[in-house]
Design a protein around this motif. Sequence first.
Motif, short mmCIF file in Angstrom:
data_model
loop_
_atom_site.label_atom_id
_atom_site.label_comp_id
_atom_site.label_asym_id
_atom_site.label_seq_id
_atom_site.Cartn_x
_atom_site.Cartn_y
_atom_site.Cartn_z
N GLU A 100 0.85 -1.19 0.00
CA GLU A 100 0.00 0.00 0.00
C GLU A 100 0.89 1.25 0.00
N LYS A 101 0.38 2.29 -0.65
CA LYS A 101 1.11 3.55 -0.71
C LYS A 101 0.13 4.71 -0.60
N PHE A 102 0.46 5.64 0.31
CA PHE A 102 -0.34 6.84 0.52
C PHE A 102 0.50 8.07 0.16
N TYR A 103 -0.17 9.10 -0.32
CA TYR A 103 0.45 10.42 -0.42
C TYR A 103 -0.37 11.37 0.45
N ASP A 159 -2.28 11.00 6.44
CA ASP A 159 -2.82 11.59 7.66
C ASP A 159 -3.24 13.05 7.50
N LEU A 160 -3.33 13.52 6.26
CA LEU A 160 -3.81 14.88 6.00
C LEU A 160 -5.19 14.81 5.35
N ALA A 161 -5.83 15.94 5.28
CA ALA A 161 -7.19 15.97 4.73
C ALA A 161 -7.21 15.54 3.27
N GLY A 162 -6.10 15.81 2.54
CA GLY A 162 -6.06 15.46 1.12
C GLY A 162 -5.38 14.14 0.84
N GLU A 163 -5.43 13.21 1.80
CA GLU A 163 -4.73 11.92 1.63
C GLU A 163 -5.18 11.20 0.37
N ILE A 164 -4.20 10.67 -0.36
CA ILE A 164 -4.46 9.90 -1.59
C ILE A 164 -3.94 8.48 -1.38
N HIS A 165 -4.82 7.51 -1.50
CA HIS A 165 -4.47 6.10 -1.32
C HIS A 165 -4.22 5.51 -2.71
N VAL A 166 -2.96 5.53 -3.15
CA VAL A 166 -2.64 5.15 -4.53
C VAL A 166 -2.67 3.64 -4.72
N LEU A 167 -1.98 2.91 -3.86
CA LEU A 167 -1.95 1.45 -3.93
C LEU A 167 -2.66 0.90 -2.70
N ARG A 168 -3.55 -0.06 -2.92
CA ARG A 168 -4.45 -0.51 -1.85
C ARG A 168 -4.31 -2.00 -1.53
N GLY A 169 -3.12 -2.51 -1.64
CA GLY A 169 -2.92 -3.93 -1.34
C GLY A 169 -2.52 -4.70 -2.59
N VAL A 170 -1.40 -4.30 -3.18
CA VAL A 170 -0.92 -4.92 -4.42
C VAL A 170 -0.18 -6.22 -4.12
N ASP A 171 -0.58 -7.28 -4.82
CA ASP A 171 0.08 -8.58 -4.73
C ASP A 171 0.58 -8.95 -6.12
N LEU A 172 1.83 -9.39 -6.19
CA LEU A 172 2.40 -9.79 -7.48
C LEU A 172 3.55 -10.75 -7.27
N ASP A 173 3.56 -11.84 -8.02
CA ASP A 173 4.70 -12.74 -8.11
C ASP A 173 5.25 -12.66 -9.53
N LEU A 174 6.52 -12.31 -9.66
CA LEU A 174 7.17 -12.22 -10.96
C LEU A 174 8.26 -13.27 -11.02
#
Length: 233
Positions: free
Chosen positions: A12-15, A18-33
Amino acid sequence: MSDVVLKLDGVEKFYNKDLAGEIHVLRGVDLDLKAGEMVALVAPSGAGKSTLLHIAGLLDEADVGVVEIGGKELGGTSDRRRTKARREDIGFVYQFHHLLPEFSALENISLPQMANGVSKKAAAERAQELLDTVGVAHRAHHRPAELSGGEQQRVAFCRALANKPRILLADEPTGNLDPATSDQVFDALMRLVRETGLAALVATHNMALAARMDRVVRLENGVLVDGQADAVA
Protein backbone atom coordinates in the motif's frame (compact mmCIF):
# COMPACT_ATOMS: atom_id res chain seq x y z
CA MET A 1 13.68 -23.54 -4.76
CA SER A 2 11.13 -20.92 -5.84
CA ASP A 3 11.56 -19.29 -9.24
CA VAL A 4 9.78 -16.14 -8.00
CA VAL A 5 12.36 -13.34 -8.12
CA LEU A 6 10.08 -10.42 -7.22
CA LYS A 7 7.23 -10.69 -4.75
CA LEU A 8 4.91 -7.90 -3.67
CA ASP A 9 2.54 -8.78 -0.85
CA GLY A 10 -0.15 -6.39 0.35
CA VAL A 11 1.71 -3.28 -0.82
CA GLU A 12 0.00 0.00 0.00
CA LYS A 13 1.11 3.55 -0.71
CA PHE A 14 -0.34 6.84 0.52
CA TYR A 15 0.45 10.42 -0.42
CA ASN A 16 -0.31 13.25 2.01
CA LYS A 17 -0.75 10.57 4.63
CA ASP A 18 -2.82 11.59 7.66
CA LEU A 19 -3.81 14.88 6.00
CA ALA A 20 -7.19 15.97 4.73
CA GLY A 21 -6.06 15.46 1.12
CA GLU A 22 -4.73 11.92 1.63
CA ILE A 23 -4.46 9.90 -1.59
CA HIS A 24 -4.47 6.10 -1.32
CA VAL A 25 -2.64 5.15 -4.53
CA LEU A 26 -1.95 1.45 -3.93
CA ARG A 27 -4.45 -0.51 -1.85
CA GLY A 28 -2.92 -3.93 -1.34
CA VAL A 29 -0.92 -4.92 -4.42
CA ASP A 30 0.08 -8.58 -4.73
CA LEU A 31 2.40 -9.79 -7.48
CA ASP A 32 4.70 -12.74 -8.11
CA LEU A 33 7.17 -12.22 -10.96
CA LYS A 34 9.05 -15.32 -12.09
CA ALA A 35 12.39 -15.77 -13.78
CA GLY A 36 12.03 -15.70 -17.56
CA GLU A 37 8.58 -14.12 -17.37
CA MET A 38 7.62 -10.91 -19.16
CA VAL A 39 4.58 -9.21 -17.62
CA ALA A 40 2.75 -6.16 -18.95
CA LEU A 41 1.48 -3.65 -16.39
CA VAL A 42 -1.37 -1.61 -17.83
CA ALA A 43 -3.61 1.07 -16.37
CA PRO A 44 -4.92 4.55 -17.19
CA SER A 45 -2.60 7.51 -16.67
CA GLY A 46 -2.38 8.54 -13.04
CA ALA A 47 -3.41 5.13 -11.70
CA GLY A 48 -0.06 4.53 -9.98
CA LYS A 49 1.99 2.45 -12.43
CA SER A 50 5.17 4.47 -11.89
CA THR A 51 4.66 4.43 -8.12
CA LEU A 52 4.37 0.65 -8.22
CA LEU A 53 7.53 0.31 -10.31
CA HIS A 54 9.45 2.62 -7.96
CA ILE A 55 8.43 0.51 -4.95
CA ALA A 56 9.26 -2.74 -6.75
CA GLY A 57 12.64 -1.27 -7.72
CA LEU A 58 13.39 -0.07 -4.17
CA LEU A 59 13.45 3.57 -5.26
CA ASP A 60 10.50 4.29 -2.97
CA GLU A 61 9.13 2.58 0.12
CA ALA A 62 5.69 1.12 0.64
CA ASP A 63 3.72 2.38 3.62
CA VAL A 64 2.36 -1.14 4.17
CA GLY A 65 3.32 -4.53 2.77
CA VAL A 66 6.28 -6.66 1.76
CA VAL A 67 8.77 -6.35 -1.10
CA GLU A 68 10.92 -9.45 -1.62
CA ILE A 69 13.70 -9.95 -4.14
CA GLY A 70 15.07 -13.45 -4.44
CA GLY A 71 13.16 -14.43 -1.31
CA LYS A 72 14.68 -11.66 0.82
CA GLU A 73 12.57 -8.88 2.33
CA LEU A 74 14.11 -5.60 1.22
CA GLY A 75 11.26 -3.12 1.42
CA GLY A 76 12.07 -1.79 4.87
CA THR A 77 15.82 -2.32 5.00
CA SER A 78 18.64 0.21 5.18
CA ASP A 79 19.51 2.53 2.31
CA ARG A 80 22.79 0.68 1.90
CA ARG A 81 21.11 -2.71 1.41
CA ARG A 82 18.53 -1.25 -0.93
CA THR A 83 21.23 0.46 -3.00
CA LYS A 84 23.20 -2.79 -3.20
CA ALA A 85 20.10 -4.69 -4.35
CA ARG A 86 19.32 -2.07 -7.00
CA ARG A 87 22.87 -2.20 -8.31
CA GLU A 88 23.09 -6.00 -8.41
CA ASP A 89 19.55 -7.31 -8.97
CA ILE A 90 17.51 -4.66 -10.78
CA GLY A 91 17.74 -2.98 -14.16
CA PHE A 92 15.66 0.10 -15.01
CA VAL A 93 14.47 1.44 -18.36
CA TYR A 94 12.43 4.62 -18.72
CA GLN A 95 10.50 6.35 -21.49
CA PHE A 96 13.49 8.63 -22.09
CA HIS A 97 16.83 6.88 -22.51
CA HIS A 98 18.84 8.98 -19.99
CA LEU A 99 22.14 8.06 -21.65
CA LEU A 100 25.20 10.14 -20.72
CA PRO A 101 25.67 12.45 -23.72
CA GLU A 102 29.45 12.77 -23.49
CA PHE A 103 30.06 9.01 -23.71
CA SER A 104 29.65 6.55 -26.58
CA ALA A 105 27.06 3.77 -26.59
CA LEU A 106 29.75 1.28 -25.59
CA GLU A 107 30.93 3.49 -22.74
CA ASN A 108 27.39 4.07 -21.46
CA ILE A 109 27.03 0.30 -21.06
CA SER A 110 30.55 -0.24 -19.71
CA LEU A 111 30.43 2.39 -16.97
CA PRO A 112 27.84 0.66 -14.71
CA GLN A 113 29.91 -2.51 -14.89
CA MET A 114 33.13 -0.75 -14.01
CA ALA A 115 31.37 0.88 -11.05
CA ASN A 116 30.68 -2.68 -9.89
CA GLY A 117 34.35 -3.64 -10.10
CA VAL A 118 34.46 -5.16 -13.59
CA SER A 119 37.62 -4.45 -15.58
CA LYS A 120 37.43 -2.00 -18.47
CA LYS A 121 38.24 -4.77 -20.98
CA ALA A 122 35.61 -7.20 -19.66
CA ALA A 123 33.01 -4.42 -19.43
CA ALA A 124 33.63 -3.41 -23.03
CA GLU A 125 33.37 -7.02 -24.19
CA ARG A 126 30.00 -7.48 -22.50
CA ALA A 127 28.80 -4.11 -23.80
CA GLN A 128 29.70 -5.13 -27.34
CA GLU A 129 27.89 -8.48 -26.94
CA LEU A 130 24.73 -6.75 -25.71
CA LEU A 131 24.82 -4.21 -28.54
CA ASP A 132 25.17 -7.08 -31.00
CA THR A 133 22.14 -8.82 -29.47
CA VAL A 134 19.92 -5.80 -30.13
CA GLY A 135 21.35 -5.11 -33.58
CA VAL A 136 23.31 -1.90 -32.99
CA ALA A 137 26.86 -3.19 -32.58
CA HIS A 138 27.91 -1.02 -35.53
CA ARG A 139 26.94 2.07 -33.51
CA ALA A 140 29.07 1.19 -30.49
CA HIS A 141 31.35 4.22 -30.74
CA HIS A 142 28.66 6.79 -31.50
CA ARG A 143 27.43 9.19 -28.86
CA PRO A 144 23.68 9.37 -28.05
CA ALA A 145 23.14 12.52 -30.15
CA GLU A 146 24.39 10.58 -33.18
CA LEU A 147 21.86 7.77 -32.68
CA SER A 148 18.22 7.55 -33.68
CA GLY A 149 15.54 7.36 -30.99
CA GLY A 150 15.18 3.63 -31.47
CA GLU A 151 18.93 3.11 -31.28
CA GLN A 152 19.17 5.21 -28.12
CA GLN A 153 16.51 3.11 -26.42
CA ARG A 154 18.18 -0.15 -27.41
CA VAL A 155 21.40 1.12 -25.85
CA ALA A 156 19.38 1.98 -22.73
CA PHE A 157 18.13 -1.62 -22.60
CA CYS A 158 21.70 -2.87 -22.84
CA ARG A 159 22.82 -0.54 -20.06
CA ALA A 160 19.98 -1.79 -17.84
CA LEU A 161 21.19 -5.37 -18.32
CA ALA A 162 24.91 -4.64 -18.14
CA ASN A 163 25.33 -5.95 -14.58
CA LYS A 164 23.24 -9.09 -15.24
CA PRO A 165 20.27 -8.20 -13.01
CA ARG A 166 17.54 -10.68 -12.17
CA ILE A 167 14.73 -8.17 -12.69
CA LEU A 168 14.04 -5.59 -15.40
CA LEU A 169 11.58 -2.81 -14.62
CA ALA A 170 10.53 -0.72 -17.61
CA ASP A 171 8.27 2.34 -17.53
CA GLU A 172 6.75 3.07 -20.96
CA PRO A 173 10.01 2.05 -22.71
CA THR A 174 8.63 2.67 -26.21
CA GLY A 175 6.43 5.65 -25.33
CA ASN A 176 8.50 8.20 -27.27
CA LEU A 177 8.79 6.14 -30.44
CA ASP A 178 6.71 5.90 -33.60
CA PRO A 179 4.78 2.61 -34.09
CA ALA A 180 7.26 0.99 -36.48
CA THR A 181 10.28 1.87 -34.33
CA SER A 182 8.37 0.84 -31.22
CA ASP A 183 7.86 -2.65 -32.63
CA GLN A 184 11.55 -2.96 -33.54
CA VAL A 185 12.69 -1.80 -30.11
CA PHE A 186 10.24 -4.09 -28.35
CA ASP A 187 11.52 -7.03 -30.41
CA ALA A 188 15.01 -6.19 -29.17
CA LEU A 189 13.78 -6.04 -25.59
CA MET A 190 12.05 -9.41 -25.88
CA ARG A 191 15.19 -10.92 -27.35
CA LEU A 192 17.25 -9.67 -24.41
CA VAL A 193 14.72 -11.01 -21.88
CA ARG A 194 14.48 -14.42 -23.54
CA GLU A 195 18.23 -14.82 -23.92
CA THR A 196 19.06 -13.80 -20.35
CA GLY A 197 16.10 -15.44 -18.57
CA LEU A 198 15.48 -12.45 -16.33
CA ALA A 199 12.05 -11.38 -15.09
CA ALA A 200 10.56 -8.26 -16.67
CA LEU A 201 7.72 -6.01 -15.55
CA VAL A 202 6.86 -3.53 -18.29
CA ALA A 203 4.43 -0.64 -17.80
CA THR A 204 2.91 0.32 -21.14
CA HIS A 205 -0.02 2.04 -22.80
CA ASN A 206 0.66 0.10 -25.99
CA MET A 207 -1.98 -2.62 -25.94
CA ALA A 208 -0.53 -4.44 -28.96
CA LEU A 209 2.80 -4.80 -27.19
CA ALA A 210 1.14 -5.79 -23.92
CA ALA A 211 -0.67 -8.62 -25.71
CA ARG A 212 2.68 -10.07 -26.85
CA MET A 213 3.95 -10.57 -23.30
CA ASP A 214 3.47 -13.68 -21.18
CA ARG A 215 0.88 -12.11 -18.92
CA VAL A 216 -1.05 -8.87 -18.51
CA VAL A 217 -1.92 -7.36 -15.13
CA ARG A 218 -4.11 -4.30 -14.70
CA LEU A 219 -3.80 -1.76 -11.93
CA GLU A 220 -7.41 -1.09 -11.01
CA ASN A 221 -8.53 0.93 -7.99
CA GLY A 222 -5.14 0.44 -6.38
CA VAL A 223 -4.92 -3.34 -6.75
CA LEU A 224 -3.56 -5.65 -9.45
CA VAL A 225 -5.89 -7.94 -11.34
CA ASP A 226 -5.16 -10.33 -14.19
CA GLY A 227 -6.73 -9.21 -17.42
CA GLN A 228 -6.54 -8.73 -21.14
CA ALA A 229 -4.57 -5.84 -22.61
CA ASP A 230 -7.57 -4.56 -24.56
CA ALA A 231 -9.53 -4.14 -21.33
CA VAL A 232 -7.70 -0.91 -20.49
CA ALA A 233 -8.24 2.23 -22.52
